[in-house]
Design a protein around this motif. Structure first.
Motif, PDB file in Angstrom:
ATOM      1  N   PHE A  37      61.181 -20.715  38.756  1.00 13.67           N
ATOM      2  CA  PHE A  37      61.782 -19.621  39.359  1.00 13.67           C
ATOM      3  C   PHE A  37      63.172 -19.559  39.037  1.00 13.67           C
ATOM      4  O   PHE A  37      64.142 -19.772  39.958  1.00 13.67           O
ATOM      5  CB  PHE A  37      61.461 -19.361  40.821  1.00 13.67           C
ATOM      6  CG  PHE A  37      60.031 -19.216  41.007  1.00 13.67           C
ATOM      7  CD1 PHE A  37      59.205 -18.038  40.418  1.00 13.67           C
ATOM      8  CD2 PHE A  37      59.332 -20.137  41.675  1.00 13.67           C
ATOM      9  CE1 PHE A  37      57.929 -18.162  40.788  1.00 13.67           C
ATOM     10  CE2 PHE A  37      57.846 -20.049  42.188  1.00 13.67           C
ATOM     11  CZ  PHE A  37      57.165 -19.196  41.450  1.00 13.67           C
ATOM     12  N   PRO A  38      63.722 -19.534  37.826  1.00 16.51           N
ATOM     13  CA  PRO A  38      65.087 -19.800  37.494  1.00 16.51           C
ATOM     14  C   PRO A  38      66.178 -18.854  38.275  1.00 16.51           C
ATOM     15  O   PRO A  38      65.828 -17.703  38.544  1.00 16.51           O
ATOM     16  CB  PRO A  38      65.111 -19.596  36.014  1.00 16.51           C
ATOM     17  CG  PRO A  38      63.561 -19.307  35.515  1.00 16.51           C
ATOM     18  CD  PRO A  38      63.084 -18.937  36.827  1.00 16.51           C
ATOM     19  N   LEU A  39      67.223 -19.418  38.201  1.00 19.78           N
ATOM     20  CA  LEU A  39      68.296 -18.804  39.103  1.00 19.78           C
ATOM     21  C   LEU A  39      69.287 -18.464  38.156  1.00 19.78           C
ATOM     22  O   LEU A  39      69.629 -18.691  37.117  1.00 19.78           O
ATOM     23  CB  LEU A  39      68.949 -19.856  40.181  1.00 19.78           C
ATOM     24  CG  LEU A  39      67.803 -20.704  40.929  1.00 19.78           C
ATOM     25  CD1 LEU A  39      68.660 -21.821  42.124  1.00 19.78           C
ATOM     26  CD2 LEU A  39      67.234 -19.735  41.806  1.00 19.78           C
ATOM     27  N   GLU A  40      70.012 -17.479  38.614  1.00 18.26           N
ATOM     28  CA  GLU A  40      71.181 -16.633  37.993  1.00 18.26           C
ATOM     29  C   GLU A  40      72.371 -16.430  38.870  1.00 18.26           C
ATOM     30  O   GLU A  40      72.127 -16.304  39.767  1.00 18.26           O
ATOM     31  CB  GLU A  40      70.764 -15.116  37.537  1.00 18.26           C
ATOM     32  CG  GLU A  40      69.703 -15.270  36.473  1.00 18.26           C
ATOM     33  CD  GLU A  40      70.393 -15.230  35.098  1.00 18.26           C
ATOM     34  OE1 GLU A  40      70.162 -16.013  34.321  1.00 18.26           O
ATOM     35  OE2 GLU A  40      71.478 -14.498  34.501  1.00 18.26           O
ATOM     36  N   THR A  41      73.430 -16.533  38.050  1.00 15.17           N
ATOM     37  CA  THR A  41      74.578 -16.230  38.912  1.00 15.17           C
ATOM     38  C   THR A  41      75.474 -15.211  38.073  1.00 15.17           C
ATOM     39  O   THR A  41      75.359 -15.227  36.911  1.00 15.17           O
ATOM     40  CB  THR A  41      75.715 -17.579  38.891  1.00 15.17           C
ATOM     41  OG1 THR A  41      74.921 -18.765  39.702  1.00 15.17           O
ATOM     42  CG2 THR A  41      77.041 -17.356  39.409  1.00 15.17           C
ATOM     43  N   VAL A  53      77.216 -13.058  42.916  1.00 20.66           N
ATOM     44  CA  VAL A  53      76.022 -13.388  43.377  1.00 20.66           C
ATOM     45  C   VAL A  53      75.858 -14.702  42.765  1.00 20.66           C
ATOM     46  O   VAL A  53      75.757 -14.981  41.725  1.00 20.66           O
ATOM     47  CB  VAL A  53      74.948 -12.437  43.156  1.00 20.66           C
ATOM     48  CG1 VAL A  53      73.637 -12.804  43.446  1.00 20.66           C
ATOM     49  CG2 VAL A  53      75.388 -11.029  43.442  1.00 20.66           C
ATOM     50  N   ASP A  54      75.475 -15.720  43.616  1.00 20.56           N
ATOM     51  CA  ASP A  54      75.475 -17.089  43.334  1.00 20.56           C
ATOM     52  C   ASP A  54      74.016 -17.701  43.216  1.00 20.56           C
ATOM     53  O   ASP A  54      73.691 -17.718  44.436  1.00 20.56           O
ATOM     54  CB  ASP A  54      76.780 -18.100  44.042  1.00 20.56           C
ATOM     55  CG  ASP A  54      76.922 -19.353  43.211  1.00 20.56           C
ATOM     56  OD1 ASP A  54      76.587 -19.367  42.228  1.00 20.56           O
ATOM     57  OD2 ASP A  54      77.245 -20.145  44.056  1.00 20.56           O
ATOM     58  N   ASP A  55      73.547 -18.328  42.159  1.00 20.70           N
ATOM     59  CA  ASP A  55      72.263 -18.890  42.215  1.00 20.70           C
ATOM     60  C   ASP A  55      71.275 -18.078  42.850  1.00 20.70           C
ATOM     61  O   ASP A  55      70.517 -18.599  43.837  1.00 20.70           O
ATOM     62  CB  ASP A  55      72.203 -20.356  43.025  1.00 20.70           C
ATOM     63  CG  ASP A  55      72.851 -21.419  41.977  1.00 20.70           C
ATOM     64  OD1 ASP A  55      72.949 -21.146  40.854  1.00 20.70           O
ATOM     65  OD2 ASP A  55      72.962 -22.365  42.507  1.00 20.70           O
ATOM     66  N   ALA A  56      71.063 -16.977  42.451  1.00 15.21           N
ATOM     67  CA  ALA A  56      70.030 -15.999  43.167  1.00 15.21           C
ATOM     68  C   ALA A  56      68.699 -16.000  42.179  1.00 15.21           C
ATOM     69  O   ALA A  56      68.976 -16.096  40.957  1.00 15.21           O
ATOM     70  CB  ALA A  56      70.636 -14.694  43.182  1.00 15.21           C
ATOM     71  N   TRP A  57      67.725 -15.972  42.480  1.00 23.67           N
ATOM     72  CA  TRP A  57      66.269 -15.889  41.864  1.00 23.67           C
ATOM     73  C   TRP A  57      66.621 -14.552  41.068  1.00 23.67           C
ATOM     74  O   TRP A  57      66.911 -13.538  41.751  1.00 23.67           O
ATOM     75  CB  TRP A  57      65.057 -15.800  42.725  1.00 23.67           C
ATOM     76  CG  TRP A  57      63.974 -15.695  42.099  1.00 23.67           C
ATOM     77  CD1 TRP A  57      63.518 -16.366  41.253  1.00 23.67           C
ATOM     78  CD2 TRP A  57      62.685 -14.679  42.372  1.00 23.67           C
ATOM     79  NE1 TRP A  57      62.238 -15.781  40.670  1.00 23.67           N
ATOM     80  CE2 TRP A  57      61.906 -14.957  41.547  1.00 23.67           C
ATOM     81  CE3 TRP A  57      62.687 -13.959  43.534  1.00 23.67           C
ATOM     82  CZ2 TRP A  57      60.810 -13.969  41.452  1.00 23.67           C
ATOM     83  CZ3 TRP A  57      61.710 -13.018  43.566  1.00 23.67           C
ATOM     84  CH2 TRP A  57      60.512 -13.020  42.389  1.00 23.67           C
ATOM     85  N   VAL A  58      66.066 -14.682  39.969  1.00 21.91           N
ATOM     86  CA  VAL A  58      66.249 -13.605  38.843  1.00 21.91           C
ATOM     87  C   VAL A  58      65.440 -12.244  39.490  1.00 21.91           C
ATOM     88  O   VAL A  58      65.735 -11.208  39.159  1.00 21.91           O
ATOM     89  CB  VAL A  58      65.832 -14.157  37.596  1.00 21.91           C
ATOM     90  CG1 VAL A  58      64.335 -14.295  37.337  1.00 21.91           C
ATOM     91  CG2 VAL A  58      66.424 -12.915  36.477  1.00 21.91           C
ATOM     92  N   GLY A  59      64.381 -12.695  40.321  1.00 20.17           N
ATOM     93  CA  GLY A  59      63.510 -11.324  40.566  1.00 20.17           C
ATOM     94  C   GLY A  59      63.937 -10.512  41.778  1.00 20.17           C
ATOM     95  O   GLY A  59      63.333  -9.661  42.131  1.00 20.17           O
TER      96      GLY A  59
END
Lengths: 197, 279
Positions: A37-41, A53-59
């Motif tokens: 469940f990769p994370l996005e910043t 928005v730091d290290d949030a799940w992409v969904g």
């Protein structure tokens, strides 16, 4: 806390509402499942401010990110399926249900929540009219109602009764029976008409 | 590799799909996010299409409207009621204003729900879809696009780019049955398009079969019964038309309605749509 299925699928636990994330709302995978469940910043523009928005799940939905990551709890979380309108926000000036917007795709859009309709500690004419007309009972739907009716009044100042009803057809109120919400809308129309005259 | 691609051109979008073969294509998000919110879907990657200019806008031509797949229902509802009356009427019944501002015609097609409100109209209009991939473009008739419940002929690596809807001269109706007038998933819906030049009547039906369907027997029956100069038909022929439409559908019983109710309701709305279209 929910845990991701090692196969990358959805574990039964995630379907069980009792395992819901304690913060309420979407079930989110814990950070151990980062590869599944990769994370996005990323940065979102909310009420005129650029917020990280730091290290949030992409969904994650825009609603979840606004409420749980960005400290903007005015948009309410109820149905999570675009049915109730309590999470309504403006995205580049268009009224949308923030539960149905992928937050990671909202980059580059100007997002206005109910918090951003006026300055801190101030009331907009729509908010004041809701109070004066007694349009608020439990209050849960009201931020969505205010955003939806603000959108209509700005876009179509002379909107008819039917247009007004259609404009909030996606906003459910279970307390008031809508009558006083309609009255608040008419009050704002009259006030703005007088101000223009 | 980032797990969400936000391409700003069709070429970049096709490249992103190539790099992320398991990616979910994202348009307005109004179907997809519900599945994600409820934990039914955990997409490994997303290709978000809203910044792709090739999917934007529409062009009104003499014989058709060329719609970008990224055109929202709000745009169809507000701007295309003159050119595509039935599609605009259907647009107005999609979800709520919030949904219509986000949801797109391409998303409606890609999801291919049996209850997708735009699909019966596009089927009745004999619309065609332009699908782009790294190997070029192909055009698919709407009648061949949806193959089953939420299944289409769209191949991995393909993106719906344009929807070409023929313009017809004649009355058009869209009717939908649900529990209220707004914010409702259809129990059944019907799009009736009259082509006065080609002297055809086209009946598209939704939520009454795994895919949107036409009613060919009913269509050819009524086309032969209509006095095309006056645009009228005998009352008993209008009744017969409704019966033939009813016989053309294969509804199921689900939480929104029973098969028997849907058969009856679709007969009623098909008859009503025809009555409203004739003089």
């Amino acid at each position: 806390v929910s845990t991701p299925d090692p196969q990358g699928g959805v574990s039964d636990a995630l379907h069980d509402p009792t395992t819901k994330d304690s913060r309420g709302g979407q079930d989110y995978p814990s950070s151990e499942g980062a590869q599944d469940f990769p994370l996005e910043t990323y940065v979102l523009s909310v009420n005129g401010r650029e917020l990280l928005v730091d290290d949030a799940w992409v969904g994650e939905s825009l609603l979840y990110v606004l409420r749980e990551r960005l400290g903007q709890p005015g948009s309410k979380n109820a149905c999570e399926q675009g049915e109730c309108g309590s999470c309504s926000v403006l995205m580049d000036g268009a009224l949308v249900a923030s539960c149905c917007v992928l937050a990671a795709d909202a980059i580059g859009s100007a997002i206005t929540t109910v918090e951003g309709l006026t300055g801190e500690g101030e009331l907009s004419d729509v908010q004041r009219a809701f109070i004066e007309q007694g349009a608020v009972q439990c209050g849960f739907c009201i931020p969505g109602m205010i955003v939806a009716l603000t959108d209509l009044l700005d876009r179509s100042p002379a909107a008819s009764e039917l247009e007004m009803r259609e404009a909030i057809s996606g906003n459910l109120c279970r307390c008031t029976g809508y009558g006083r919400i309609f009255a608040a809308f008419r009050q704002v129309q009259e006030e703005r008409d007088r101000a223009r005259a | 590799v980032s797990v969400i691609a936000r391409p700003a051109s069709l070429e970049d979008a096709l490249d992103a799909l190539d790099a992320l073969p398991n990616a979910q294509l994202l348009a307005g998000g109004t179907d997809f996010m519900v599945e994600v919110n409820f934990g039914h879907r955990r997409p490994p990657a997303v290709v978000a299409l809203r910044r792709v200019p090739e999917l934007h806008g529409y062009e009104i031509r003499a014989d058709e409207v060329d719609l970008g797949a990224g055109v929202t229902w709000t745009i169809v509802e507000r701007e295309l009621a003159g050119e595509l009356p039935a599609l605009a009427a259907a647009a107005r019944t999609v979800g709520s204003p919030q949904m219509r501002n986000a949801a797109t015609i391409g998303g409606n097609l890609g999801t291919a729900s049996p209850a997708g409100d735009g699909l019966p109209v596009l089927l009745a209009a004999d619309a065609s879809l332009v699908l782009a991939s790294r190997h070029g473009e192909r055009t698919v008739p709407m009648a061949e696009f949806v193959t089953g419940v939420k299944r289409t002929v769209l191949q991995p690596g393909e993106i719906i780019t344009r929807v070409r809807v023929p313009r017809l001269s004649g009355p058009q109706e869209f009717l939908k049955v649900g529990t209220r007038n707004a914010m409702v998933i259809s129990i059944c819906c019907a799009a009736l398009l009259v082509d006065r030049v080609g002297r055809t009547v086209r009946m598209g039906l939704g939520s009454v079969a795994p895919t949107p369907v036409r009613a060919p027997e009913a269509e050819s029956f009524i086309a032969a019964e209509i006095d095309w100069k006056a645009l009228s038909a005998p009352a008993q022929s209008v009744v017969r038309f409704g019966e033939l439409v009813r016989d053309a559908v294969r509804p199921i019983t689900d939480h929104r309605g029973t098969a028997a109710y849907r058969s009856r309701a679709v007969q009623v709305i098909a008859t009503r749509a025809l009555e409203r279209s004739l003089v």
